[in-house]
Design a protein around this motif. Sequence first.
Motif, PDB file in Angstrom:
ATOM      1  N   LEU A 112      85.298  16.442  46.703  1.00  0.00           N
ATOM      2  CA  LEU A 112      86.251  15.446  46.227  1.00  0.00           C
ATOM      3  C   LEU A 112      85.821  14.966  44.841  1.00  0.00           C
ATOM      4  O   LEU A 112      84.632  14.846  44.563  1.00  0.00           O
ATOM      5  CB  LEU A 112      86.303  14.261  47.196  1.00  0.00           C
ATOM      6  CG  LEU A 112      86.911  14.580  48.561  1.00  0.00           C
ATOM      7  CD1 LEU A 112      86.576  13.489  49.570  1.00  0.00           C
ATOM      8  CD2 LEU A 112      88.421  14.737  48.445  1.00  0.00           C
ATOM      9  N   ASP A 113      86.804  14.679  44.004  1.00  0.00           N
ATOM     10  CA  ASP A 113      86.495  14.204  42.661  1.00  0.00           C
ATOM     11  C   ASP A 113      85.892  12.798  42.738  1.00  0.00           C
ATOM     12  O   ASP A 113      86.549  11.876  43.210  1.00  0.00           O
ATOM     13  CB  ASP A 113      87.771  14.188  41.812  1.00  0.00           C
ATOM     14  CG  ASP A 113      87.470  13.905  40.346  1.00  0.00           C
ATOM     15  OD1 ASP A 113      86.469  13.214  40.066  1.00  0.00           O
ATOM     16  OD2 ASP A 113      88.225  14.383  39.481  1.00  0.00           O
ATOM     17  N   PRO A 114      84.641  12.638  42.295  1.00  0.00           N
ATOM     18  CA  PRO A 114      83.962  11.345  42.468  1.00  0.00           C
ATOM     19  C   PRO A 114      84.599  10.198  41.683  1.00  0.00           C
ATOM     20  O   PRO A 114      84.329   9.043  41.981  1.00  0.00           O
ATOM     21  CB  PRO A 114      82.543  11.622  41.951  1.00  0.00           C
ATOM     22  CG  PRO A 114      82.673  12.802  41.062  1.00  0.00           C
ATOM     23  CD  PRO A 114      83.775  13.634  41.653  1.00  0.00           C
ATOM     24  N   LEU A 115      85.427  10.517  40.694  1.00  0.00           N
ATOM     25  CA  LEU A 115      85.928   9.462  39.812  1.00  0.00           C
ATOM     26  C   LEU A 115      87.297   8.933  40.210  1.00  0.00           C
ATOM     27  O   LEU A 115      87.840   8.054  39.550  1.00  0.00           O
ATOM     28  CB  LEU A 115      85.983   9.963  38.366  1.00  0.00           C
ATOM     29  CG  LEU A 115      84.688  10.538  37.797  1.00  0.00           C
ATOM     30  CD1 LEU A 115      84.846  10.836  36.321  1.00  0.00           C
ATOM     31  CD2 LEU A 115      83.525   9.592  38.018  1.00  0.00           C
ATOM     32  N   PHE A 116      87.879   9.494  41.269  1.00  0.00           N
ATOM     33  CA  PHE A 116      89.209   9.039  41.671  1.00  0.00           C
ATOM     34  C   PHE A 116      89.171   8.551  43.123  1.00  0.00           C
ATOM     35  O   PHE A 116      88.374   9.039  43.923  1.00  0.00           O
ATOM     36  CB  PHE A 116      90.216  10.182  41.536  1.00  0.00           C
ATOM     37  CG  PHE A 116      90.512  10.548  40.109  1.00  0.00           C
ATOM     38  CD1 PHE A 116      91.608  10.005  39.449  1.00  0.00           C
ATOM     39  CD2 PHE A 116      89.684  11.417  39.421  1.00  0.00           C
ATOM     40  CE1 PHE A 116      91.873  10.334  38.126  1.00  0.00           C
ATOM     41  CE2 PHE A 116      89.938  11.748  38.097  1.00  0.00           C
ATOM     42  CZ  PHE A 116      91.040  11.215  37.448  1.00  0.00           C
TER      43      PHE A 116
END
Lengths: 337, 333
Positions: A112-116
């Motif tokens: 998973l994209d850590p920034l979203f």
Amino acid sequence: MTKPVLEINNLQTHFFTDRGEIPAVDDVSFSINAGEVLGIVGESGCGKSVTSLSVMGLVPNPPGKIVGGEILFRRQEGRDKAEDLVKVSRKRLRAIRGDQIAMIFQEPMTSLDPLFTIGHQIIEAVRNHRKVTKKQARAKAVEMLKLVGIPRAEEIVDEYPHQLSGGMRQRVMIAIAMSCDPEVLIADEPTTALDVTIQAQILELMKDLNRKKGTAIMMITHDLGVVAEICDRVVVMYAGKIVEEGDVRTILKSPKHPYTQGLIRSLPKMSNRDSRLYSIPGNVPKPGSIKQGCRFAARCPEVFDRCTQENPELLNLGEGHGCRCFLYEKEGKIVNV
Amino acid sequence: MLAYTIRRLLMLIPVLIGMSLITFSIIHLIPGNPARVILGDQATATAVANLEEQLGLNEPFLIQYGQYMLGLLQGDLGTSIRTNTAISGDIWPYLAATFELTIFAMVFAVIVGVNAGIISAWKQNSWFDYTAMVIALIGVSMPIFWLGLMQQWVFAQELGWLPAFGRENPRNPIESITHFNLLDALIHGQLDQWWTSFKHLVLPGIALGTIPMAIIARMTRSSMLEVLRSDYIRTIEAKGSSTLSVIYRHGFKNAVIPVLTVVGLQTGTLLGGAILTETIFSWPGIGRYIYEAIGNRDYPVIQSGILVIATMFVFINLIVDLLYSYIDPRIKY
Ligand SMILES: Nc1ncnc2c1ncn2[C@@H]1O[C@H](COP(=O)(O)OP(=O)(O)O)[C@@H](O)[C@H]1O
Ligand code: SF4
Ligand SMILES: [Mg+2]
């Protein structure tokens, strides 16, 4: 009989590296029927991931490329009209990906994209394929989180991946994958990185979704325990080739190929818990390193002269049971010439 | 976030005090009698005594520092020895000129560098990648004075496209309000003046922005290459997201932190270290201001100039740090 939702014929995916051309997937054919759970089994390095990435059109290129074969996808409406995913435009492939064919991966911690936020990542999947407002997509995200059994869905939707455990993140991945109601869900070792109890929960969830939504699942695993748990049919891969296939009972109860037999012998058994685990001696050869003969010959307990000189064909042993081994040449007939 | 910002601002206080102490000490590091050194050998004893009085050099060190700090807190940067005017009033036009040039150079460097880096990573090993990286390699090792002189020769002297010196037409100067010429021209509604100012910015801006651009391009590329290989990017592709979303929204956002660090450091460097470029292009910036002060042994100006630059450096760092935590939710604050 209706035609399969996904039909892979003679797929060849090669990697072009400094050390030459590597046939990671070498002439592989199999199909998945609507609503079916198909297991793809084999040790690490057998080409399972590359096969699934080929279906998604996500083989890293360069160095990888599909050099032959076809991947026929048939949508529910109009099953007899097939699209070849090897040939469709990139735009069309993007439209299918995440909508009709979705995928989850082995590593929930990094997938998973850590920034979203969790919500954003589900909303994105929905809005890639459906014309809905942000608000509707958000409601869908919450609904999906509930569907995959995430507690406090209304709060989790605004949280970031690092705030969740591995098991929860894999549930989120499943929520993303299922958000557009795909016909096929490809799961590449979805439980391998998880604890045993969490593994069982995730498998239960997938089984449940398969039953409720009728989603066909391509379950990639090196664990025959997972296969026994969830699969209807099994394809066994070795060094880029299918060595055996059949329904799950046949494969587990009366495997024919020495490799499958070895895999089953190495399963931990309830009865002899403390005896040392068996494992097939040796390693999977690098694809392409064996130019001639059966690829399993070096590790096969039954190996005989012919095995190192000729390439065995996939033999039909009846009722969809196929096996690539010279031992059965008298019983079976060659599947694809 | 607000609490974090306030905490970070409070943490700056000791840093700023330390910096002021160091810059204040500059004058005391002069061997012998500072007033005598400043005025030179021919100066009369009375003149030296007067200057000592003016600079407060007769007081004990701590009292001097206290008075200096008290002045700083009121925005008093001291008085220039040469012009006898308040430095706080003199310094702004120079500072604004440097700001304008730095902003121009960094906007150029970021736009070109970031996009070149992104495309190079996306199309790794393509002809674009090779070309861009060769240019970047040349760029980082480019002697700026040579680049500046070559630019002047080609674009100003030979082709006559762009002005080589200064920041405006001396016969038709802009009436200053903010001392940012582009802004002042806009405020006055003088588009031709704006265009003239813009053209003055191009050559020094590109000369100044070349090294940062090359560094940013290389950093963006390597950071992007790592991100594009990651599992979450594959997940985003598996969702059927567009290439633009994969590369920019998710890819670049994840790759941006090391790039931001470089941008912050380079901006600081440009603000303080543009003396060379400012000299070549006769740009009336803070570098030239300090450079001239050194020539005149105008110590209060040197002190204040250095303090102002160092303070900006500290604040740029703060902004970069705040941006980190704004971008990445995993950064605890
Ligand atoms: N990016 C790559 N570059 C070169 N070779 C690769 C790459 N990915 C996979 N391969 C080759 O494909 C083979 C099969 O890999 P993979 O499909 O990941 O196996 P698994 O069955 O464990 O999922 C590997 O043994 C490797 O030789
Ligand atoms: S063909 Fe020979 S080496 Fe290969 S699996 Fe059968 S017996 Fe073993
Ligand atoms: Mg794998």
